[in-house]
Scaffold this motif. Structure first.
Motif, PDB file in Angstrom:
ATOM      1  N   ALA A  10      -4.628   6.238  49.375  1.00  0.00           N
ATOM      2  CA  ALA A  10      -5.872   5.985  48.642  1.00  0.00           C
ATOM      3  C   ALA A  10      -5.614   5.541  47.209  1.00  0.00           C
ATOM      4  N   ILE A  11      -4.366   5.579  46.779  1.00  0.00           N
ATOM      5  CA  ILE A  11      -4.034   5.152  45.424  1.00  0.00           C
ATOM      6  C   ILE A  11      -4.257   3.648  45.317  1.00  0.00           C
ATOM      7  N   PRO A  12      -4.951   3.192  44.266  1.00  0.00           N
ATOM      8  CA  PRO A  12      -5.186   1.752  44.111  1.00  0.00           C
ATOM      9  C   PRO A  12      -3.873   0.962  44.090  1.00  0.00           C
ATOM     10  N   ARG A  13      -3.899  -0.231  44.608  1.00  0.00           N
ATOM     11  CA  ARG A  13      -2.698  -1.069  44.669  1.00  0.00           C
ATOM     12  C   ARG A  13      -2.150  -1.409  43.280  1.00  0.00           C
ATOM     13  N   SER A  14      -3.002  -1.342  42.260  1.00  0.00           N
ATOM     14  CA  SER A  14      -2.566  -1.673  40.901  1.00  0.00           C
ATOM     15  C   SER A  14      -1.659  -0.587  40.295  1.00  0.00           C
ATOM     16  N   ILE A  15      -1.611   0.585  40.919  1.00  0.00           N
ATOM     17  CA  ILE A  15      -0.783   1.682  40.425  1.00  0.00           C
ATOM     18  C   ILE A  15       0.580   1.622  41.107  1.00  0.00           C
ATOM     19  N   PRO A  16       1.661   1.495  40.314  1.00  0.00           N
ATOM     20  CA  PRO A  16       3.002   1.474  40.922  1.00  0.00           C
ATOM     21  C   PRO A  16       3.285   2.787  41.648  1.00  0.00           C
ATOM     22  N   ARG A  17       3.936   2.704  42.770  1.00  0.00           N
ATOM     23  CA  ARG A  17       4.290   3.889  43.560  1.00  0.00           C
ATOM     24  C   ARG A  17       5.602   4.474  43.028  1.00  0.00           C
ATOM     25  N   LEU A  18       5.555   4.983  41.803  1.00  0.00           N
ATOM     26  CA  LEU A  18       6.709   5.590  41.160  1.00  0.00           C
ATOM     27  C   LEU A  18       6.492   7.091  41.071  1.00  0.00           C
ATOM     28  N   LEU A  19       7.570   7.823  41.062  1.00  0.00           N
ATOM     29  CA  LEU A  19       7.472   9.259  40.878  1.00  0.00           C
ATOM     30  C   LEU A  19       7.938   9.596  39.480  1.00  0.00           C
ATOM     31  N   PRO A  20       7.350  10.511  38.801  1.00  0.00           N
ATOM     32  CA  PRO A  20       6.241  11.336  39.239  1.00  0.00           C
ATOM     33  C   PRO A  20       4.930  10.555  39.272  1.00  0.00           C
ATOM     34  N   LEU A  21       3.999  11.072  40.037  1.00  0.00           N
ATOM     35  CA  LEU A  21       2.685  10.457  40.204  1.00  0.00           C
ATOM     36  C   LEU A  21       1.653  11.571  40.146  1.00  0.00           C
ATOM     37  N   ILE A  22       0.618  11.402  39.327  1.00  0.00           N
ATOM     38  CA  ILE A  22      -0.444  12.409  39.268  1.00  0.00           C
ATOM     39  C   ILE A  22      -1.792  11.758  39.550  1.00  0.00           C
ATOM     40  N   GLU A  23      -2.705  12.598  39.970  1.00  0.00           N
ATOM     41  CA  GLU A  23      -4.082  12.194  40.225  1.00  0.00           C
ATOM     42  C   GLU A  23      -4.965  13.154  39.444  1.00  0.00           C
ATOM     43  N   ASP A  24      -5.805  12.628  38.573  1.00  0.00           N
ATOM     44  CA  ASP A  24      -6.739  13.457  37.816  1.00  0.00           C
ATOM     45  C   ASP A  24      -8.107  13.324  38.463  1.00  0.00           C
ATOM     46  N   GLU A  25      -8.472  14.339  39.214  1.00  0.00           N
ATOM     47  CA  GLU A  25      -9.762  14.333  39.899  1.00  0.00           C
ATOM     48  C   GLU A  25     -10.895  14.815  39.001  1.00  0.00           C
ATOM     49  N   ASN A  26     -10.570  15.182  37.754  1.00  0.00           N
ATOM     50  CA  ASN A  26     -11.579  15.685  36.822  1.00  0.00           C
ATOM     51  C   ASN A  26     -12.354  14.575  36.135  1.00  0.00           C
ATOM     52  N   VAL A  27     -11.977  13.339  36.354  1.00  0.00           N
ATOM     53  CA  VAL A  27     -12.683  12.203  35.755  1.00  0.00           C
ATOM     54  C   VAL A  27     -13.203  11.296  36.865  1.00  0.00           C
ATOM     55  N   THR A  28     -14.238  10.539  36.526  1.00  0.00           N
ATOM     56  CA  THR A  28     -14.800   9.590  37.490  1.00  0.00           C
ATOM     57  C   THR A  28     -14.693   8.205  36.904  1.00  0.00           C
ATOM     58  N   PRO A  29     -14.112   7.246  37.577  1.00  0.00           N
ATOM     59  CA  PRO A  29     -13.427   7.386  38.858  1.00  0.00           C
ATOM     60  C   PRO A  29     -12.113   8.139  38.685  1.00  0.00           C
ATOM     61  N   THR A  30     -11.601   8.659  39.791  1.00  0.00           N
ATOM     62  CA  THR A  30     -10.346   9.398  39.772  1.00  0.00           C
ATOM     63  C   THR A  30      -9.259   8.548  39.132  1.00  0.00           C
ATOM     64  N   LYS A  31      -8.481   9.172  38.265  1.00  0.00           N
ATOM     65  CA  LYS A  31      -7.431   8.459  37.530  1.00  0.00           C
ATOM     66  C   LYS A  31      -6.081   8.772  38.159  1.00  0.00           C
ATOM     67  N   PHE A  32      -5.298   7.720  38.427  1.00  0.00           N
ATOM     68  CA  PHE A  32      -3.944   7.853  38.941  1.00  0.00           C
ATOM     69  C   PHE A  32      -2.978   7.343  37.879  1.00  0.00           C
ATOM     70  N   LEU A  33      -1.887   8.059  37.683  1.00  0.00           N
ATOM     71  CA  LEU A  33      -0.863   7.654  36.731  1.00  0.00           C
ATOM     72  C   LEU A  33       0.509   7.879  37.343  1.00  0.00           C
TER      73      LEU A  33
END
Length: 87
Positions: A10-33
């Motif tokens: 479900a991670i947007p394609r614009s986000i590199p699949r690098l580790l570490p990876l976090i998902e902040d569900e406390n914001v809308t839309p969900t933020k991936f870093l």
């Protein structure tokens, strides 16, 4: 929260699949870093408190030095560490 392989799709394609990876569900839309330095900066800017922060608050110069050092470690030392691991 821990994500299974299916949920990670479900991670947007614009986000590199690098580790570490976090998902902040406390914001809308969900933020991936991804990647450690951007994650540290995001957490410091959005979740630090007066009694608990990741970077110095009193001097902007000190924060810049630390961030530059982290980026150097990510880009230079990280490359050597990965090469050693592959050997």
């Amino acid at each position: 929260s821990r994500k299974s392989g299916k949920e990670l799709r479900a991670i947007p394609r614009s986000i590199p699949r690098l580790l570490p990876l976090i998902e902040d569900e406390n914001v809308t839309p969900t933020k991936f870093l991804s990647d450690s330095t951007p994650i540290l900066l995001y957490l410091d800017e959005n979740y630090s408190r007066a009694d608990l922060c990741l970077f110095p608050r009193d001097e902007a110069d000190e924060k810049t030095k630390i961030v530059d050092y982290c980026l150097m470690l990510d880009s230079e030392l990280g490359l050597y560490a990965r090469r050693l691991a592959y050997l």
